[in-house]
Design a protein around this motif. Structure first.
Motif, PDB file in Angstrom:
ATOM      1  N   ARG A 296      -6.130  15.692  -3.953  1.00  0.00           N
ATOM      2  CA  ARG A 296      -6.552  14.866  -2.816  1.00  0.00           C
ATOM      3  C   ARG A 296      -5.699  13.615  -2.735  1.00  0.00           C
ATOM      4  NH1 ARG A 296     -12.942  15.243  -2.336  1.00  0.00           N
ATOM      5  NH2 ARG A 296     -12.958  17.379  -1.582  1.00  0.00           N
TER       6      ARG A 296
ATOM      7  N   VAL B 286      -1.322  -1.437  -4.453  1.00  0.00           N
ATOM      8  CA  VAL B 286      -0.721  -1.685  -5.752  1.00  0.00           C
ATOM      9  C   VAL B 286      -0.814  -3.180  -6.053  1.00  0.00           C
ATOM     10  CG1 VAL B 286       1.348  -1.462  -7.141  1.00  0.00           C
ATOM     11  CG2 VAL B 286       0.860   0.210  -5.373  1.00  0.00           C
TER      12      VAL B 286
ATOM     13  N   MET C 230       0.832  -1.207   0.000  1.00  0.00           N
ATOM     14  CA  MET C 230       0.000   0.000   0.000  1.00  0.00           C
ATOM     15  C   MET C 230       0.864   1.253   0.000  1.00  0.00           C
ATOM     16  SD  MET C 230      -3.340  -0.773   2.305  1.00  0.00           S
ATOM     17  CE  MET C 230      -4.146   0.698   1.664  1.00  0.00           C
ATOM     18  N   THR C 231       0.323   2.286  -0.598  1.00  0.00           N
ATOM     19  CA  THR C 231       0.954   3.604  -0.567  1.00  0.00           C
ATOM     20  C   THR C 231      -0.170   4.620  -0.759  1.00  0.00           C
ATOM     21  OG1 THR C 231       2.609   5.024  -1.593  1.00  0.00           O
ATOM     22  CG2 THR C 231       1.532   3.456  -3.028  1.00  0.00           C
ATOM     23  N   SER C 232       0.171   5.835  -1.125  1.00  0.00           N
ATOM     24  CA  SER C 232      -0.888   6.800  -1.384  1.00  0.00           C
ATOM     25  C   SER C 232      -0.522   7.638  -2.598  1.00  0.00           C
ATOM     26  CB  SER C 232      -1.137   7.684  -0.168  1.00  0.00           C
ATOM     27  OG  SER C 232       0.068   8.012   0.465  1.00  0.00           O
ATOM     28  N   VAL C 233      -1.549   8.100  -3.320  1.00  0.00           N
ATOM     29  CA  VAL C 233      -1.305   8.939  -4.490  1.00  0.00           C
ATOM     30  C   VAL C 233      -2.222  10.158  -4.457  1.00  0.00           C
ATOM     31  CG1 VAL C 233      -0.480   7.135  -6.033  1.00  0.00           C
ATOM     32  CG2 VAL C 233      -2.915   7.587  -5.907  1.00  0.00           C
ATOM     33  N   TYR C 234      -1.702  11.269  -4.994  1.00  0.00           N
ATOM     34  CA  TYR C 234      -2.511  12.474  -5.144  1.00  0.00           C
ATOM     35  C   TYR C 234      -3.269  12.396  -6.461  1.00  0.00           C
ATOM     36  CZ  TYR C 234      -0.108  14.826  -1.342  1.00  0.00           C
ATOM     37  OH  TYR C 234       0.365  15.191  -0.105  1.00  0.00           O
TER      38      TYR C 234
ATOM     39  N   LEU D   1      -3.650   0.352  -9.573  1.00  0.00           N
ATOM     40  CA  LEU D   1      -3.760   0.889  -8.229  1.00  0.00           C
ATOM     41  C   LEU D   1      -5.240   0.994  -7.889  1.00  0.00           C
ATOM     42  CD1 LEU D   1      -0.833   1.632  -8.982  1.00  0.00           C
ATOM     43  CD2 LEU D   1      -1.181   3.823  -7.885  1.00  0.00           C
TER      44      LEU D   1
END
Lengths: 252, 113
Positions: free
Chosen positions: A21, A27, A12-16, A187
């Motif tokens: 946001r 992934v 897991m990660t995070s994307v804008y 994703l």
């Protein structure tokens, strides 16, 4: 039309997004899905495709499985699943690349949850347990599980301690955030069952959250329109009242 | 960390971001969307801490607004932050300047130890 994908959970990660946001994403590496077999109404009673994922040593599969792989002219695969199809879908339209999904699509992800071993009722069934203090000598036990001679037995599905996790779990309606063709990854928003490196099935959502979401947005828009009228200032209200009074006097 | 995750996070991180330290007075230009219009809003204050690393790094800016202490936490790599200007560099000997919260008057807006 998207069929489904087999993949491996990377982490897991995070994307804008374009609006700035931040979205939590999982992934999923879903490269090289191979078509093993077409199942048809005539031969098998239903139509589907058999898909394989992740190469495997030849010595690790049975001879029966090996025969199936040889027939499809591919090497042995670790993870083999079927996806149901509409009957008579032409051969050329069976797309098993990540590009079958677009950002904004909704998918269901099926995986095997992390095994937690033998767990008590507080963790397994969210029971409250008993008091920690005031002389209480029971803390995390299940407590009463039934009545006396009526009904004289334990109800079915009574929560009891036991094995937790390591079972098939489906998470529905996850939104596809990005699809990367070169890296062969997709994703999806939110969490997916299983540990990193475990195999997952990604299929188009069987429910239709897109339509639901559209309806919600329509509602929200209507609400916003209703509320967008500016509240009247005190001065304006006074002026209106004065005007009404004048009008009333005028009538007299 | 996994190579793919690393790539995804790296490409979102800002490489040209203004270099600022804890204790600096900064002007943070944020993009604010109102309806369908976008404008820039500036938040001025002292950086009293940086937290997290990589994509998840945030920093806290504190200012005194109409006599009331106001703190805002910004994600360093957010695309909604247009620009970070350093007005004056501060000499802080701590990583977190939480002691400024207890201070009043002129002392609360200057860093000197």
């Amino acid at each position: 039309m998207s069929i489904g994908l087999l993949g491996q959970k990377i982490g897991m990660t995070s994307v804008y997004d374009a609006n700035g946001r931040l979205h939590p994403v999982t992934v999923i590496a879903a490269g090289d899905n191979v078509l093993l077999r077409r199942l048809t109404d005539e031969n098998d009673g239903y139509s589907a495709v058999q898909v394989g994922f992740a190469a495997q040593k030849e010595s690790r599969v049975t001879k029966a499985e090996l025969g199936n792989f040889k027939k499809a002219n591919v090497g042995p695969q670790k993870f083999v699943r079927e996806f149901r199809l509409e009957a008579n879908l032409p051969e050329g339209e069976v797309n098993l690349a990540v590009t079958q999904f677009q950002p904004g699509d909704f998918v269901d992800v099926i995986g095997r949850s992390k095994g937690k071993g033998f767990q008590g009722v507080m963790k397994k069934h969210n029971f409250h347990g008993q008091g920690a203090a005031h002389g209480s000598k029971t803390h995390r036990r299940n407590g009463a599980i039934g009545n006396r001679s009526t009904p004289g037995r334990i109800w079915k599905n009574m929560g009891m301690p036991g094995h937790l996790g390591d079972e098939r779990v489906t998470i529905q309606n996850l939104r596809v955030i990005q699809v990367r063709e070169t890296e062969k990854i997709i994703l999806v928003s939110g969490a997916v069952p299983g540990c990193n490196g475990s195999y997952v099935v990604v299929r188009p959502a069987i429910k239709n959250p897109g339509a639901l979401l559209a309806a919600h947005q329509e509602h929200a828009k209507a609400d916003a329109a209703a509320h967008s009228k500016k509240p009247k200032k005190a001065g304006e209200i006074m002026a209106e009242k004065a005007a009404e009074k004048k009008a009333a006097e005028h009538k007299k | 960390m996994n190579r793919i995750l690393d790539i995804i996070e790296k490409e979102q991180q800002k490489t040209d971001g203004a270099k600022f330290k804890v204790g600096d007075s900064v002007r943070v230009h944020t993009r604010v969307v109102e309806g369908d219009k976008e404008r820039i809003q500036v938040f001025t204050g002292i950086v009293i801490g940086r937290k997290g690393r990589g994509l998840n790094e945030t920093f806290t800016v504190r200012r005194i607004s109409y006599g009331e202490g106001v703190e805002r936490v910004f994600p360093t790599n957010s695309p909604r932050i247009a620009k970070i200007e350093v007005e004056t560099e501060g000499k802080a000997r701590r990583a977190k300047l939480n002691y400024l919260r207890r201070r009043k008057g002129k002392e609360a807006t200057t860093v000197r130890e």
